[in-house]
Design a protein around this motif. Structure first.
Motif, PDB file in Angstrom:
ATOM      1  N   VAL A 148      17.287  79.828  23.399  1.00 16.16           N
ATOM      2  CA  VAL A 148      16.208  80.444  22.395  1.00 16.16           C
ATOM      3  C   VAL A 148      17.040  81.839  21.890  1.00 16.16           C
ATOM      4  O   VAL A 148      17.448  82.453  22.465  1.00 16.16           O
ATOM      5  CB  VAL A 148      15.023  80.960  23.004  1.00 16.16           C
ATOM      6  N   GLU A 149      17.196  81.935  20.575  1.00 11.98           N
ATOM      7  CA  GLU A 149      17.481  83.109  19.999  1.00 11.98           C
ATOM      8  C   GLU A 149      16.162  83.962  19.369  1.00 11.98           C
ATOM      9  O   GLU A 149      15.841  83.274  18.288  1.00 11.98           O
ATOM     10  CB  GLU A 149      18.411  82.509  18.787  1.00 11.98           C
ATOM     11  N   PRO A 150      16.022  84.972  19.855  1.00  8.63           N
ATOM     12  CA  PRO A 150      14.874  85.644  19.011  1.00  8.63           C
ATOM     13  C   PRO A 150      15.241  85.769  17.628  1.00  8.63           C
ATOM     14  O   PRO A 150      16.358  86.061  17.190  1.00  8.63           O
ATOM     15  CB  PRO A 150      14.943  87.196  19.876  1.00  8.63           C
ATOM     16  N   PHE A 182      21.498  86.218  22.335  1.00  9.29           N
ATOM     17  CA  PHE A 182      21.054  87.685  21.589  1.00  9.29           C
ATOM     18  C   PHE A 182      21.969  87.647  20.271  1.00  9.29           C
ATOM     19  O   PHE A 182      23.056  87.617  20.250  1.00  9.29           O
ATOM     20  CB  PHE A 182      21.580  88.639  22.511  1.00  9.29           C
ATOM     21  N   ASP A 183      21.122  87.758  19.244  1.00  9.94           N
ATOM     22  CA  ASP A 183      21.733  88.006  17.954  1.00  9.94           C
ATOM     23  C   ASP A 183      21.694  89.590  17.442  1.00  9.94           C
ATOM     24  O   ASP A 183      20.616  89.723  17.408  1.00  9.94           O
ATOM     25  CB  ASP A 183      21.313  87.043  16.740  1.00  9.94           C
ATOM     26  N   THR A 184      22.739  90.169  17.340  1.00 10.96           N
ATOM     27  CA  THR A 184      22.479  91.716  17.050  1.00 10.96           C
ATOM     28  C   THR A 184      21.930  91.791  15.720  1.00 10.96           C
ATOM     29  O   THR A 184      21.066  92.752  15.479  1.00 10.96           O
ATOM     30  CB  THR A 184      24.058  92.238  16.914  1.00 10.96           C
ATOM     31  N   CYS A 185      22.290  90.815  14.495  1.00 16.20           N
ATOM     32  CA  CYS A 185      21.276  91.201  13.398  1.00 16.20           C
ATOM     33  C   CYS A 185      20.115  91.095  13.586  1.00 16.20           C
ATOM     34  O   CYS A 185      19.228  91.882  12.775  1.00 16.20           O
ATOM     35  CB  CYS A 185      21.913  90.421  12.453  1.00 16.20           C
ATOM     36  N   HIS A 186      19.617  90.121  13.942  1.00 16.79           N
ATOM     37  CA  HIS A 186      18.071  89.745  14.271  1.00 16.79           C
ATOM     38  C   HIS A 186      17.491  90.873  15.059  1.00 16.79           C
ATOM     39  O   HIS A 186      16.446  91.214  14.866  1.00 16.79           O
ATOM     40  CB  HIS A 186      17.991  88.260  14.911  1.00 16.79           C
ATOM     41  N   ALA A 187      18.183  91.230  16.195  1.00 19.39           N
ATOM     42  CA  ALA A 187      17.481  92.454  17.059  1.00 19.39           C
ATOM     43  C   ALA A 187      17.471  93.848  16.006  1.00 19.39           C
ATOM     44  O   ALA A 187      16.381  94.446  16.236  1.00 19.39           O
ATOM     45  CB  ALA A 187      18.446  92.821  18.130  1.00 19.39           C
ATOM     46  N   ILE A 219      26.250  85.384  22.546  1.00 12.70           N
ATOM     47  CA  ILE A 219      25.920  86.270  21.846  1.00 12.70           C
ATOM     48  C   ILE A 219      26.348  85.821  20.348  1.00 12.70           C
ATOM     49  O   ILE A 219      27.490  85.447  20.235  1.00 12.70           O
ATOM     50  CB  ILE A 219      26.528  87.568  22.277  1.00 12.70           C
ATOM     51  N   HIS A 220      25.368  86.171  19.259  1.00  9.28           N
ATOM     52  CA  HIS A 220      25.862  86.089  17.891  1.00  9.28           C
ATOM     53  C   HIS A 220      26.157  87.519  17.657  1.00  9.28           C
ATOM     54  O   HIS A 220      25.131  88.512  17.506  1.00  9.28           O
ATOM     55  CB  HIS A 220      24.676  85.498  17.096  1.00  9.28           C
ATOM     56  N   ALA A 221      27.234  88.078  17.234  1.00 10.48           N
ATOM     57  CA  ALA A 221      27.452  89.270  16.737  1.00 10.48           C
ATOM     58  C   ALA A 221      27.714  89.277  15.167  1.00 10.48           C
ATOM     59  O   ALA A 221      28.693  88.362  14.539  1.00 10.48           O
ATOM     60  CB  ALA A 221      28.878  89.592  17.554  1.00 10.48           C
ATOM     61  N   ASN A 222      26.679  89.831  14.666  1.00  5.64           N
ATOM     62  CA  ASN A 222      26.557  89.962  13.080  1.00  5.64           C
ATOM     63  C   ASN A 222      26.227  91.415  12.689  1.00  5.64           C
ATOM     64  O   ASN A 222      25.446  92.054  13.407  1.00  5.64           O
ATOM     65  CB  ASN A 222      25.698  89.190  12.724  1.00  5.64           C
ATOM     66  N   ASP A 223      27.034  92.061  11.879  1.00  4.67           N
ATOM     67  CA  ASP A 223      26.385  93.301  11.103  1.00  4.67           C
ATOM     68  C   ASP A 223      25.335  92.705  10.196  1.00  4.67           C
ATOM     69  O   ASP A 223      25.168  91.516   9.921  1.00  4.67           O
ATOM     70  CB  ASP A 223      27.751  94.105  10.506  1.00  4.67           C
ATOM     71  N   ARG A 234      20.141  89.148   6.757  1.00  3.48           N
ATOM     72  CA  ARG A 234      21.139  89.051   5.825  1.00  3.48           C
ATOM     73  C   ARG A 234      22.266  89.549   6.679  1.00  3.48           C
ATOM     74  O   ARG A 234      22.729  90.764   6.890  1.00  3.48           O
ATOM     75  CB  ARG A 234      20.924  89.874   4.561  1.00  3.48           C
ATOM     76  N   HIS A 235      23.226  88.655   7.156  1.00  5.69           N
ATOM     77  CA  HIS A 235      24.232  88.805   8.030  1.00  5.69           C
ATOM     78  C   HIS A 235      25.469  89.712   7.064  1.00  5.69           C
ATOM     79  O   HIS A 235      25.680  89.420   5.984  1.00  5.69           O
ATOM     80  CB  HIS A 235      24.939  87.776   8.610  1.00  5.69           C
ATOM     81  N   GLU A 236      26.221  90.577   7.631  1.00  7.22           N
ATOM     82  CA  GLU A 236      27.283  91.307   6.939  1.00  7.22           C
ATOM     83  C   GLU A 236      28.569  91.296   7.946  1.00  7.22           C
ATOM     84  O   GLU A 236      28.319  91.096   9.310  1.00  7.22           O
ATOM     85  CB  GLU A 236      26.833  92.654   6.722  1.00  7.22           C
ATOM     86  N   VAL A 264      30.660  85.037  15.707  1.00  2.00           N
ATOM     87  CA  VAL A 264      30.268  85.563  14.506  1.00  2.00           C
ATOM     88  C   VAL A 264      29.599  84.560  13.606  1.00  2.00           C
ATOM     89  O   VAL A 264      30.251  83.600  13.540  1.00  2.00           O
ATOM     90  CB  VAL A 264      31.583  86.570  13.969  1.00  2.00           C
ATOM     91  N   GLU A 265      28.756  85.012  12.730  1.00  2.00           N
ATOM     92  CA  GLU A 265      28.208  84.259  12.095  1.00  2.00           C
ATOM     93  C   GLU A 265      28.010  85.088  10.789  1.00  2.00           C
ATOM     94  O   GLU A 265      27.343  85.229   9.939  1.00  2.00           O
ATOM     95  CB  GLU A 265      26.869  83.691  12.191  1.00  2.00           C
ATOM     96  N   THR A 266      29.350  85.437  10.515  1.00  2.00           N
ATOM     97  CA  THR A 266      29.486  86.614   9.033  1.00  2.00           C
ATOM     98  C   THR A 266      29.558  85.832   7.977  1.00  2.00           C
ATOM     99  O   THR A 266      30.020  84.523   8.116  1.00  2.00           O
ATOM    100  CB  THR A 266      30.632  87.422   9.545  1.00  2.00           C
TER     101      THR A 266
HETATM  102 ZN   LIG Z   1      22.309  83.798  14.945  1.00  2.00          ZN
END
Ligand SMILES: [Zn+2]
Length: 285
Positions: A148-150, A182-187, A219-223, A234-236, A264-266
């Motif tokens: 599950v991805e918050p 855990f997605d950084t952009c979502h958090a 982990i999803h690492a997205n700015d 909106r990912h960067e 990364v899902e940039t």
């Molecule tokens: Zn994600």
């Protein structure tokens, strides 16, 4: 388990799963990858091409790459619309079967949202009714795990802040086949201030305090292009958004992320952009 964090990207598959993804990961320097096995904004459940499935499974096996499936973005187990819930369950079941066929480690899906205030009280019970049979079946048959991805928040999300995962996991009796992505952009969008020094560390500490030590599996690492708390998703490119490189350095050295793959899902749609994100994250671990 490897102590190092494997780093890769969401990877294009148009033109054939193995035919498109394997050259992509080689060119991007990927150590892991994520793919869609159906249209990201549709409900159709394509059967897959057995020849491409075999080539993909062998290809990731030879390279030692753990692979992940991202389920359709339409999946919403919290929806007040019965048909949406039915389609969501069918989509997750399909992704799990496709996951076995292509040798994927797990299937990621978004936590979902109740949409209406009136539906909010019922949504976690509905989640339990929809998800528990899928988790029991996947565990019994040795299918990939579900992660599950918050979400970024808004729309009465079932989980956006990391602390929301407490009630979410409790609703499915902390089922062992449900992990967390855990997605950084979502958090950040949900209001966790990752950019302040120590902010990423504190958020990861809070995540582990909520879900326990063995639940974080991806982990999803997205700015992010937007402000903290915006609820906008909106990912960067890493280091070029509001979260910034220092936060990703905290991510890549936090003990909770040791051995956990990072995707990364940039915004880049070609491997050159992802190669730069992957190289930057490699330099931070
Ligand atoms: Zn994600």
């Amino acid at each position: 388990m490897l102590l190092d964090r494997r780093i890769g990207s969401h990877t294009k598959t148009s033109g054939g799963l193995a035919k498109a993804a394997l050259p992509y990961v080689d060119a991007a320097g990927s150590e892991t990858l994520q793919v869609y096995v159906s249209n990201s904004r549709g409900w159709a459940l394509p059967p897959g091409d057995p020849k491409q499935d075999t080539l993909f499974r062998d290809g990731i096996g030879e390279r030692g790459l753990p692979a992940y499936i991202h389920a359709s973005l339409l999946v919403n187990l919290g929806s007040p619309t019965e048909l949406t819930v039915e389609r969501s369950v069918a989509t997750l079941a399909h992704s799990l079967e496709r996951g076995r066929a292509i040798g994927a480690s797990a299937v990621v899906y978004h936590a979902g949202s109740a949409v209406d205030a009136e539906h909010e009280a019922k949504a976690l019970h509905q989640l339990r009714e929809a998800l528990l049979p899928l988790l029991d079946d996947a565990a019994a048959r040795g299918l990939p795990k579900l992660l599950v991805e918050p979400s970024a928040g808004g729309g009465r999300s079932l989980a956006s802040k990391v602390q929301d995962l407490g009630p979410y996991l409790a609703a499915v009796e902390r089922h062992p086949w449900l992990g967390v992505c855990f997605d950084t952009c979502h958090a950040w969008a949900a209001g966790h201030d990752l950019a302040t020094p120590g902010g990423m560390t504190a958020t990861l500490d809070a995540l582990i305090a909520t879900v326990g030590p063995d639940r974080l599996l991806l982990i999803h690492a997205n700015d992010s292009k937007d402000e903290c708390g915006s609820t906008r998703d909106r990912h960067e490119t890493i280091g070029q958004g509001r979260i910034g490189t220092a936060a990703f350095a905290e991510l890549m050295t936090h003990p909770a992320t040791a051995g956990i793959p990072v995707i990364v899902e940039t915004p880049s749609v070609e491997h050159e952009g992802h190669a730069a994100d992957i190289a930057l994250l490699k330099s931070l671990r």
